[in-house]
Design a protein around this motif. Structure first.
Motif, short mmCIF file in Angstrom:
data_model
loop_
_atom_site.label_atom_id
_atom_site.label_comp_id
_atom_site.label_asym_id
_atom_site.label_seq_id
_atom_site.Cartn_x
_atom_site.Cartn_y
_atom_site.Cartn_z
N ARG A 158 7.95 -8.59 27.31
CA ARG A 158 7.63 -7.97 26.03
C ARG A 158 6.13 -7.95 25.79
O ARG A 158 5.56 -6.92 25.42
CB ARG A 158 8.33 -8.73 24.89
CG ARG A 158 8.02 -8.23 23.49
CD ARG A 158 8.70 -9.10 22.44
NE ARG A 158 8.47 -8.60 21.11
CZ ARG A 158 7.41 -8.87 20.37
NH1 ARG A 158 6.47 -9.65 20.86
NH2 ARG A 158 7.28 -8.37 19.15
N GLU A 159 5.47 -9.08 26.02
CA GLU A 159 4.03 -9.17 25.82
C GLU A 159 3.28 -8.23 26.75
O GLU A 159 2.28 -7.62 26.36
CB GLU A 159 3.56 -10.62 26.05
CG GLU A 159 4.07 -11.62 25.03
CD GLU A 159 3.66 -11.26 23.61
OE1 GLU A 159 2.47 -10.95 23.41
OE2 GLU A 159 4.53 -11.28 22.72
N LYS A 160 3.78 -8.09 27.98
CA LYS A 160 3.13 -7.21 28.95
C LYS A 160 3.25 -5.75 28.52
O LYS A 160 2.28 -4.98 28.60
CB LYS A 160 3.77 -7.41 30.33
CG LYS A 160 3.12 -6.56 31.42
CD LYS A 160 3.78 -6.79 32.76
CE LYS A 160 3.15 -5.92 33.84
NZ LYS A 160 3.81 -6.09 35.16
N ARG A 161 4.44 -5.37 28.03
CA ARG A 161 4.65 -3.99 27.58
C ARG A 161 3.79 -3.67 26.36
O ARG A 161 3.26 -2.57 26.24
CB ARG A 161 6.12 -3.76 27.27
CG ARG A 161 7.01 -3.68 28.50
CD ARG A 161 8.42 -3.29 28.14
NE ARG A 161 9.25 -3.18 29.32
CZ ARG A 161 10.53 -2.80 29.30
NH1 ARG A 161 11.12 -2.53 28.14
NH2 ARG A 161 11.23 -2.71 30.43
N ILE A 162 3.68 -4.64 25.45
CA ILE A 162 2.85 -4.44 24.26
C ILE A 162 1.39 -4.25 24.66
O ILE A 162 0.71 -3.35 24.16
CB ILE A 162 2.99 -5.63 23.30
CG1 ILE A 162 4.38 -5.63 22.66
CG2 ILE A 162 1.92 -5.59 22.21
CD1 ILE A 162 4.69 -6.86 21.83
N TYR A 163 0.92 -5.07 25.60
CA TYR A 163 -0.46 -4.96 26.07
C TYR A 163 -0.70 -3.60 26.73
O TYR A 163 -1.72 -2.94 26.46
CB TYR A 163 -0.75 -6.09 27.08
CG TYR A 163 -2.11 -5.99 27.73
CD1 TYR A 163 -3.26 -6.33 27.03
CD2 TYR A 163 -2.22 -5.56 29.06
CE1 TYR A 163 -4.52 -6.23 27.64
CE2 TYR A 163 -3.47 -5.46 29.66
CZ TYR A 163 -4.60 -5.80 28.95
OH TYR A 163 -5.84 -5.69 29.54
N GLU A 164 0.23 -3.15 27.55
CA GLU A 164 0.09 -1.87 28.23
C GLU A 164 0.12 -0.71 27.24
O GLU A 164 -0.61 0.28 27.41
CB GLU A 164 1.20 -1.71 29.27
CG GLU A 164 1.06 -2.65 30.47
CD GLU A 164 2.25 -2.60 31.41
OE1 GLU A 164 3.29 -2.03 31.01
OE2 GLU A 164 2.14 -3.14 32.54
N ALA A 165 0.97 -0.82 26.21
CA ALA A 165 1.07 0.23 25.19
C ALA A 165 -0.24 0.36 24.42
O ALA A 165 -0.72 1.47 24.16
CB ALA A 165 2.23 -0.07 24.24
N TRP A 166 -0.83 -0.79 24.06
CA TRP A 166 -2.11 -0.75 23.35
C TRP A 166 -3.20 -0.13 24.23
O TRP A 166 -4.09 0.58 23.73
CB TRP A 166 -2.54 -2.16 22.94
CG TRP A 166 -1.99 -2.61 21.62
CD1 TRP A 166 -1.25 -3.72 21.37
CD2 TRP A 166 -2.14 -1.96 20.35
NE1 TRP A 166 -0.92 -3.80 20.04
CE2 TRP A 166 -1.46 -2.73 19.38
CE3 TRP A 166 -2.79 -0.79 19.95
CZ2 TRP A 166 -1.41 -2.38 18.04
CZ3 TRP A 166 -2.74 -0.43 18.61
CH2 TRP A 166 -2.06 -1.22 17.68
N GLN A 167 -3.14 -0.39 25.53
CA GLN A 167 -4.12 0.19 26.44
C GLN A 167 -4.04 1.72 26.43
O GLN A 167 -5.07 2.41 26.43
CB GLN A 167 -3.90 -0.32 27.87
CG GLN A 167 -4.51 -1.69 28.14
CD GLN A 167 -4.49 -2.02 29.62
OE1 GLN A 167 -3.50 -1.81 30.31
NE2 GLN A 167 -5.61 -2.54 30.13
#
Length: 320
Positions: free
Chosen positions: A93-102
Motif C-alpha cells: 500500500r505504501e509503495k503504491r501511494i508513493y508511486e501514485a504521488w510521483q
C-alpha cells in the motif's frame, strides 16, 4: 491501558516492516494451521493419534514432525506464501501511494494538461483514503475522474476540466475552482463552503444537497443544474446564469443574486429570506411556496403578479 495497547500496536507495526519478522510470523501461523488441520483430519477419520503405550511426548513430537512429510510440503509452502502476502499488504500500500504521488508530481512538473496516468493516480490515492488537501493542478484535464468522498480542501483546480466527473460527497472547503469546467459533474452532497467558483461552468451539474455556504459563484454558469435542497446561504451569485436550474427547497438566505439569470428556474419551496435579487431575470421562474421575507426584487425583470401571489411572506419583500 490504552497507552499500553497503543505501544504494543506501534511495536508490532515496526517489527512488521522487517522482512525476517514477517517470514517468521508467516511460517509460525502456517505451521500452526497445518498442525491443527492434521489433528482434526485424524480425529474426524477415527485415526489413532498415538500408538498404544507410546510416551505422550513422543506422540506429540511425531505429529509435529509429520507436517514436514513430502505430501504436506506443497500445501505448507502455499499457505506460508499466502500469509506472507497478507502481512506485506501494508508495505505494498505504501509503495503504491508513493508511486501514485510521483505520477501526480511528474505531471505537474511537466505542466501536462491531459494525463490519463495522473487521473488513475489521483483515484488510487483516494481509494487508499489519502488526503489530497492542498494539491496544485491548475489547468489539468480531469474529465470523468472519480474522486467520490475525497478530501480536497483548499486545492487549486483553477481552469481544470471536470466534465462528467464524480465529486460527490467530496470536501472542497476553500477550494479554488474558478474558471473550472464542471459540465455534468456530480457534486451532490459536496462541501463547497467558502469555495471559489467564479466564472466556472457548472451547466447540467448535480449539486443536490451540496453545501455552498459563502461560496463565490460570480458569473458562474449553472444553467440546467440540479441545486435542489442545496445550501446557498450567503453565497455570491452576481450575474450567474441559472437558466432552468432546479432550486427546489434550496437555502438562499441572504444570497446575492443581483442581475442573475433565473429565467425558467424552479425556485418552489426555496428560502429567499433577505436575498438580493435586484436586476435578476425571473421570467417564467416557479416561485410557488418560496419564502420571500425581506428579499430585494427591485429592478427584477420578467416578474409577474401571479408568480408573487403563490409565495410566502411576499408582502415583506422589496419591489419597485
Amino acid at each position: 491501558m490504552k497507552k499500553v495497547q497503543h505501544h504494543i500496536v506501534t511495536i508490532w507495526k515496526h517489527q512488521l516492516n522487517k522482512l525476517w519478522f514477517r517470514v517468521v510470523i508467516a511460517f509460525t501461523i502456517a505451521y500452526t494451521v497445518m498442525v491443527i488441520a492434521s489433528f482434526i483430519d485424524k480425529w474426524s477419520n477415527d485415526q489413532e493419534l498415538c500408538h498404544i503405550q507410546e510416551p505422550l511426548q513422543n506422540c506429540y513430537f511425531r505429529q509435529i514432525i509429520s507436517i514436514f512429510a513430502p505430501s504436506n510440503i506443497e500445501g505448507f509452502s502455499i499457505l506460508t506464501v499466502s500469509i506472507l502476502y497478507i502481512l506485506e499488504s501494508h508495505e505494498r500500500r505504501e509503495k503504491r501511494i508513493y508511486e501514485a504521488w510521483q505520477v501526480v508530481d511528474n505531471a505537474a512538473a511537466a505542466k501536462v494538461s491531459t494525463s490519463y496516468a495522473r487521473i488513475r493516480a489521483l483515484e488510487e490515492l483516494n481509494k487508499y483514503r489519502v488526503s489530497l488537501k492542498g494539491i496544485d493542478v491548475p489547468g489539468a484535464n480531469l474529465s470523468e475522474i472519480n474522486l467520490r468522498n475525497a478530501d480536497l480542501k483548499e486545492v487549486d483546480f483553477n481552469d481544470c476540466i471536470f466534465s462528467n466527473a464524480d465529486l460527490s460527497n467530496t470536501d472542497l472547503n476553500g477550494a479554488n475552482l474558478s474558471d473550472a469546467h464542471l459540465i455534468s459533474a456530480n457534486l451532490s452532497s459536496a462541501n463547497l463552503f467558502f469555495a471559489t467558483l467564479s466564472e466556472a461552468n457548472l451547466s447540467d451539474a448535480n449539486l443536490n444537497h451540496a453545501i455552498l455556504f459563502f461560496a463565490d459563484l460570480n458569473n458562474a454558469d449553472l444553467s440546467n443544474a440540479n441545486l435542489s435542497s442545496a445550501n446557498l446561504n450567503s453565497s455570491i451569485l452576481n450575474n450567474a446564469i441559472l437558466f432552468s436550474a432546479d432550486l427546489r427547497n434550496a437555502e438562499l438566505w441572504s444570497a446575492n443574486l443581483s442581475n442573475a439569470d433565473l429565467s425558467d428556474a424552479n425556485l418552489s419551496g426555496a428560502n429567499l429570506k433577505g436575498a438580493n435579487l435586484s436586476g435578476a431575470n425571473l421570467s417564467g421562474a416557479n416561485l410557488q411556496g418560496a419564502n420571500l421575507s425581506s428579499a430585494d426584487f427591485r429592478g427584477a425583470k420578467g416578474l409577474k403578479a401571479e408568480q408573487i401571489k403563490s409565495t410566502k411572506n411576499w408582502e415583506e419583500a422589496l419591489f419597485d
